[in-house]
Write a protein that holds these residues in place. Sequence first.
Motif, PDB file in Angstrom:
ATOM      1  N   SER A  25       0.831  -1.203   0.000  1.00 20.58           N
ATOM      2  CA  SER A  25       0.000   0.000   0.000  1.00 20.58           C
ATOM      3  C   SER A  25       0.865   1.252   0.000  1.00 20.58           C
ATOM      4  CB  SER A  25      -0.926  -0.009   1.220  1.00 20.58           C
ATOM      5  OG  SER A  25      -1.721   1.147   1.196  1.00 20.58           O
ATOM      6  N   THR A  26       0.399   2.271  -0.741  1.00 23.67           N
ATOM      7  CA  THR A  26       1.184   3.504  -0.853  1.00 23.67           C
ATOM      8  C   THR A  26       0.817   4.528   0.216  1.00 23.67           C
ATOM      9  OG1 THR A  26      -0.438   4.299  -2.446  1.00 23.67           O
ATOM     10  CG2 THR A  26       1.563   3.335  -3.336  1.00 23.67           C
ATOM     11  N   GLY A  27      -0.176   4.228   1.031  1.00 23.39           N
ATOM     12  CA  GLY A  27      -0.604   5.224   2.021  1.00 23.39           C
ATOM     13  C   GLY A  27      -0.648   4.642   3.417  1.00 23.39           C
ATOM     14  N   GLY A  28       0.151   5.184   4.334  1.00 29.21           N
ATOM     15  CA  GLY A  28       0.170   4.685   5.707  1.00 29.21           C
ATOM     16  C   GLY A  28      -1.145   4.930   6.413  1.00 29.21           C
ATOM     17  N   GLY A  29      -1.434   6.224   6.664  1.00 33.10           N
ATOM     18  CA  GLY A  29      -2.661   6.599   7.379  1.00 33.10           C
ATOM     19  C   GLY A  29      -3.909   6.151   6.632  1.00 33.10           C
ATOM     20  N   ALA A  30      -3.876   6.309   5.305  1.00 32.74           N
ATOM     21  CA  ALA A  30      -5.056   5.947   4.505  1.00 32.74           C
ATOM     22  C   ALA A  30      -5.319   4.446   4.577  1.00 32.74           C
ATOM     23  CB  ALA A  30      -4.862   6.381   3.056  1.00 32.74           C
ATOM     24  N   SER A  31      -4.246   3.631   4.551  1.00 31.84           N
ATOM     25  CA  SER A  31      -4.483   2.184   4.566  1.00 31.84           C
ATOM     26  C   SER A  31      -4.982   1.744   5.941  1.00 31.84           C
ATOM     27  CB  SER A  31      -3.258   1.390   4.106  1.00 31.84           C
ATOM     28  OG  SER A  31      -2.247   1.418   5.060  1.00 31.84           O
ATOM     29  N   LEU A  32      -4.468   2.369   7.014  1.00 33.83           N
ATOM     30  CA  LEU A  32      -4.992   2.027   8.353  1.00 33.83           C
ATOM     31  C   LEU A  32      -6.468   2.388   8.454  1.00 33.83           C
ATOM     32  CD1 LEU A  32      -2.267   2.911  11.020  1.00 33.83           C
ATOM     33  CD2 LEU A  32      -3.110   0.665  10.388  1.00 33.83           C
ATOM     34  N   ASN A  33      -6.814   3.580   7.942  1.00 29.11           N
ATOM     35  CA  ASN A  33      -8.229   3.992   7.969  1.00 29.11           C
ATOM     36  C   ASN A  33      -9.100   3.010   7.199  1.00 29.11           C
ATOM     37  OD1 ASN A  33      -8.835   7.513   8.365  1.00 29.11           O
ATOM     38  ND2 ASN A  33      -7.181   6.317   9.224  1.00 29.11           N
ATOM     39  N   TYR A  34      -8.599   2.538   6.085  1.00 35.78           N
ATOM     40  CA  TYR A  34      -9.346   1.565   5.273  1.00 35.78           C
ATOM     41  C   TYR A  34      -9.555   0.275   6.072  1.00 35.78           C
ATOM     42  CZ  TYR A  34     -11.073   0.321   0.638  1.00 35.78           C
ATOM     43  OH  TYR A  34     -11.884   0.020  -0.437  1.00 35.78           O
ATOM     44  N   LEU A  35      -8.469  -0.193   6.722  1.00 37.76           N
ATOM     45  CA  LEU A  35      -8.562  -1.435   7.496  1.00 37.76           C
ATOM     46  C   LEU A  35      -9.464  -1.267   8.721  1.00 37.76           C
ATOM     47  CD1 LEU A  35      -4.829  -2.616   7.344  1.00 37.76           C
ATOM     48  CD2 LEU A  35      -6.743  -3.465   5.979  1.00 37.76           C
ATOM     49  N   GLU A  36      -9.628  -0.029   9.155  1.00 37.95           N
ATOM     50  CA  GLU A  36     -10.553   0.233  10.273  1.00 37.95           C
ATOM     51  C   GLU A  36     -11.996   0.198   9.801  1.00 37.95           C
ATOM     52  OE1 GLU A  36      -9.302   4.034  11.770  1.00 37.95           O
ATOM     53  OE2 GLU A  36      -7.475   3.206  12.626  1.00 37.95           O
ATOM     54  N   GLY A  37     -12.186   0.085   8.491  1.00 40.17           N
ATOM     55  CA  GLY A  37     -13.542   0.029   7.943  1.00 40.17           C
ATOM     56  C   GLY A  37     -14.149   1.404   7.738  1.00 40.17           C
ATOM     57  N   LYS A  38     -13.302   2.433   7.821  1.00 36.98           N
ATOM     58  CA  LYS A  38     -13.822   3.802   7.653  1.00 36.98           C
ATOM     59  C   LYS A  38     -13.984   4.144   6.173  1.00 36.98           C
ATOM     60  CE  LYS A  38     -11.951   5.929  11.764  1.00 36.98           C
ATOM     61  NZ  LYS A  38     -10.686   6.450  12.263  1.00 36.98           N
ATOM     62  N   GLU A  39     -14.942   5.002   5.904  1.00 33.09           N
ATOM     63  CA  GLU A  39     -15.079   5.490   4.541  1.00 33.09           C
ATOM     64  C   GLU A  39     -13.996   6.540   4.306  1.00 33.09           C
ATOM     65  OE1 GLU A  39     -18.924   6.422   2.182  1.00 33.09           O
ATOM     66  OE2 GLU A  39     -18.249   8.314   3.041  1.00 33.09           O
ATOM     67  N   LEU A  40     -13.253   6.411   3.201  1.00 34.83           N
ATOM     68  CA  LEU A  40     -12.204   7.391   2.896  1.00 34.83           C
ATOM     69  C   LEU A  40     -12.789   8.457   1.972  1.00 34.83           C
ATOM     70  CD1 LEU A  40     -10.480   5.192   4.173  1.00 34.83           C
ATOM     71  CD2 LEU A  40      -8.812   5.517   2.369  1.00 34.83           C
ATOM     72  N   PRO A  41     -12.755   9.735   2.391  1.00 32.13           N
ATOM     73  CA  PRO A  41     -13.377  10.778   1.575  1.00 32.13           C
ATOM     74  C   PRO A  41     -12.831  10.851   0.151  1.00 32.13           C
ATOM     75  CG  PRO A  41     -12.383  11.718   3.576  1.00 32.13           C
ATOM     76  CD  PRO A  41     -12.204  10.242   3.657  1.00 32.13           C
ATOM     77  N   GLY A  42     -11.530  10.582  -0.009  1.00 36.89           N
ATOM     78  CA  GLY A  42     -10.905  10.651  -1.339  1.00 36.89           C
ATOM     79  C   GLY A  42     -11.363   9.543  -2.274  1.00 36.89           C
ATOM     80  N   ILE A  43     -11.939   8.491  -1.709  1.00 32.67           N
ATOM     81  CA  ILE A  43     -12.503   7.418  -2.543  1.00 32.67           C
ATOM     82  C   ILE A  43     -14.011   7.640  -2.695  1.00 32.67           C
ATOM     83  CG2 ILE A  43     -12.959   4.940  -2.692  1.00 32.67           C
ATOM     84  CD1 ILE A  43     -10.313   4.474  -1.219  1.00 32.67           C
ATOM     85  N   ALA A  44     -14.642   8.002  -1.575  1.00 36.86           N
ATOM     86  CA  ALA A  44     -16.101   8.214  -1.607  1.00 36.86           C
ATOM     87  C   ALA A  44     -16.489   9.267  -2.647  1.00 36.86           C
ATOM     88  CB  ALA A  44     -16.594   8.620  -0.221  1.00 36.86           C
ATOM     89  N   CYS A  45     -15.612  10.268  -2.859  1.00 35.04           N
ATOM     90  CA  CYS A  45     -15.971  11.377  -3.754  1.00 35.04           C
ATOM     91  C   CYS A  45     -15.887  11.022  -5.235  1.00 35.04           C
ATOM     92  CB  CYS A  45     -15.077  12.592  -3.469  1.00 35.04           C
ATOM     93  SG  CYS A  45     -13.356  12.340  -3.940  1.00 35.04           S
ATOM     94  N   VAL A  46     -15.265   9.878  -5.541  1.00 33.64           N
ATOM     95  CA  VAL A  46     -15.162   9.461  -6.955  1.00 33.64           C
ATOM     96  C   VAL A  46     -16.546   9.041  -7.448  1.00 33.64           C
ATOM     97  CG1 VAL A  46     -14.207   7.617  -8.415  1.00 33.64           C
ATOM     98  CG2 VAL A  46     -12.742   8.772  -6.756  1.00 33.64           C
ATOM     99  N   SER A  47     -16.867   9.346  -8.725  1.00 35.48           N
ATOM    100  CA  SER A  47     -18.182   9.001  -9.267  1.00 35.48           C
ATOM    101  C   SER A  47     -18.402   7.492  -9.246  1.00 35.48           C
ATOM    102  CB  SER A  47     -18.302   9.435 -10.732  1.00 35.48           C
ATOM    103  OG  SER A  47     -17.917  10.778 -10.914  1.00 35.48           O
ATOM    104  N   ASP A  48     -19.649   7.085  -9.035  1.00 35.22           N
ATOM    105  CA  ASP A  48     -19.982   5.668  -9.176  1.00 35.22           C
ATOM    106  C   ASP A  48     -20.090   5.349 -10.666  1.00 35.22           C
ATOM    107  OD1 ASP A  48     -20.155   5.199  -6.407  1.00 35.22           O
ATOM    108  OD2 ASP A  48     -22.154   6.112  -6.375  1.00 35.22           O
ATOM    109  N   LYS A  49     -19.926   4.053 -10.993  1.00 36.24           N
ATOM    110  CA  LYS A  49     -19.997   3.669 -12.419  1.00 36.24           C
ATOM    111  C   LYS A  49     -21.376   3.905 -12.957  1.00 36.24           C
ATOM    112  CE  LYS A  49     -16.397   0.371 -12.971  1.00 36.24           C
ATOM    113  NZ  LYS A  49     -15.611  -0.386 -13.806  1.00 36.24           N
TER     114      LYS A  49
END
Length: 405
Positions: A381-405
């Motif tokens: 993983s390229t992101g320390g804090g971001a990957s921990l947040n992901y593993l905590e099951g948190k929604e990451l704003p930088g991913i949530a903001c991407v358009s859905d297909k």
Amino acid sequence: MAKLIVSDLKNELKGKKVLVRVDFNVPIKDGVIGDDNRIVAALPTIKYIIDNGGKAILLSHLGRVKSDADKKELSLKPVAERLSELLKKPVTFVPENEGKEVEETIDNMKDGDVVVLENTRFQDIDNDFGKRESKNDPKLGEYWASLGDIFVNDAFGTAHRSHASNVGIAEAMKKAGKPAAAGYLLEKEIQFLGDAVENPVHPFVTILGGAKVSDKIGVIENLIPKSDHILIGGGMAYTFLAAQGHKIGKSLFEEDKLDLAKELLEKAGDKIVLPVDNVAATEFSNDAPHEVVGDDIPDNMMGLDIGPKTVAKFKDILKDAKTVVWNGPMGAFEMPNYAEGTLEVGRALAELKDAVTIIGGGDSTAAAKQLGIAPKISHISTGGGASLNYLEGKELPGIACVSDK
Ligand code: AMP
């Protein structure tokens, strides 16, 4: 819902101004880049855009900009120069990220051109809003969005933050009916971390280490029900051993987390596996007298690595694993006398044949690189804090903001 990916836009890229949020937050000293990994990692997305006829306009932060004095050291100019070498084509650097020069440069771009705008965090100083970039001034996001036709977020390292250059632009693009997609790096992170957290192939083994229990509580809580085993090493293990009534001598200890450690051990049943032996030393020093002790540490010593029996136990559990997530060293691995546990865990991961192996966090990644096993790991993983947040099951704003297909 599945997220829109840059490759979904293949036929729409030609002639378009594509704003790309990359992670060019590289170490720079006196204008010299120490490690260009992050620039190299951004190449697939940039190349895809320009090879398909898009105009790539790159935005990134670099370091923390507190005053004008930081601007010289934190300019993205050397990064643009390195990018040009890597792409083997000219890259235009604009020493601003707002205003006439930016707009004119973008207007004059031809298909396949690449422009790098100045550090987005220069917007954190000299204005009425305060930290316009880091506090996500909506007007800044709207302005940047107005410069392009398509937005691609490829910066996983900042995905756990809501900044103008990721969330702000994405929201403004969507409001204007324009697409906000994920780049290849972000896609890979979502794929590997997402599958591990939401849909792991079992047996799923989580390995956690590092100095502090407090940093990993959220991960442990989220992964107890999903993991088959949680192997704990490093400084954080001693608060858990203390919670089981063991003597821990002078080892790292978070007294205020003792009750929580007891609670987690109860909740996890036998899923949590703690060290059964340790390399203990009289001082936090490579040269201090040290020896292998059991799961009780003598009063005058501190545990600085997991011991050989623990390594064997962890390896025995790992050999059947089909999904492994590892974050944090098993000991004070910067000192050679206490590095073996961490290196052995790395070797065990590299030997797994049919398993998905994921490493997150700077220290575990450094250990994997030191061992030369990075190519044998499914995903680093390229992101320390971001990957921990992901593993905590948190929604990451930088991913949530991407358009859905
Ligand atoms: P973290 O930033 O929480 O991942 O912790 C990494 C740091 O924890 C490294 O610098 C290690 O040297 C340190 N560390 C790991 N295990 C121990 C230990 N048993 N005692 C003291 N420090 C440790």
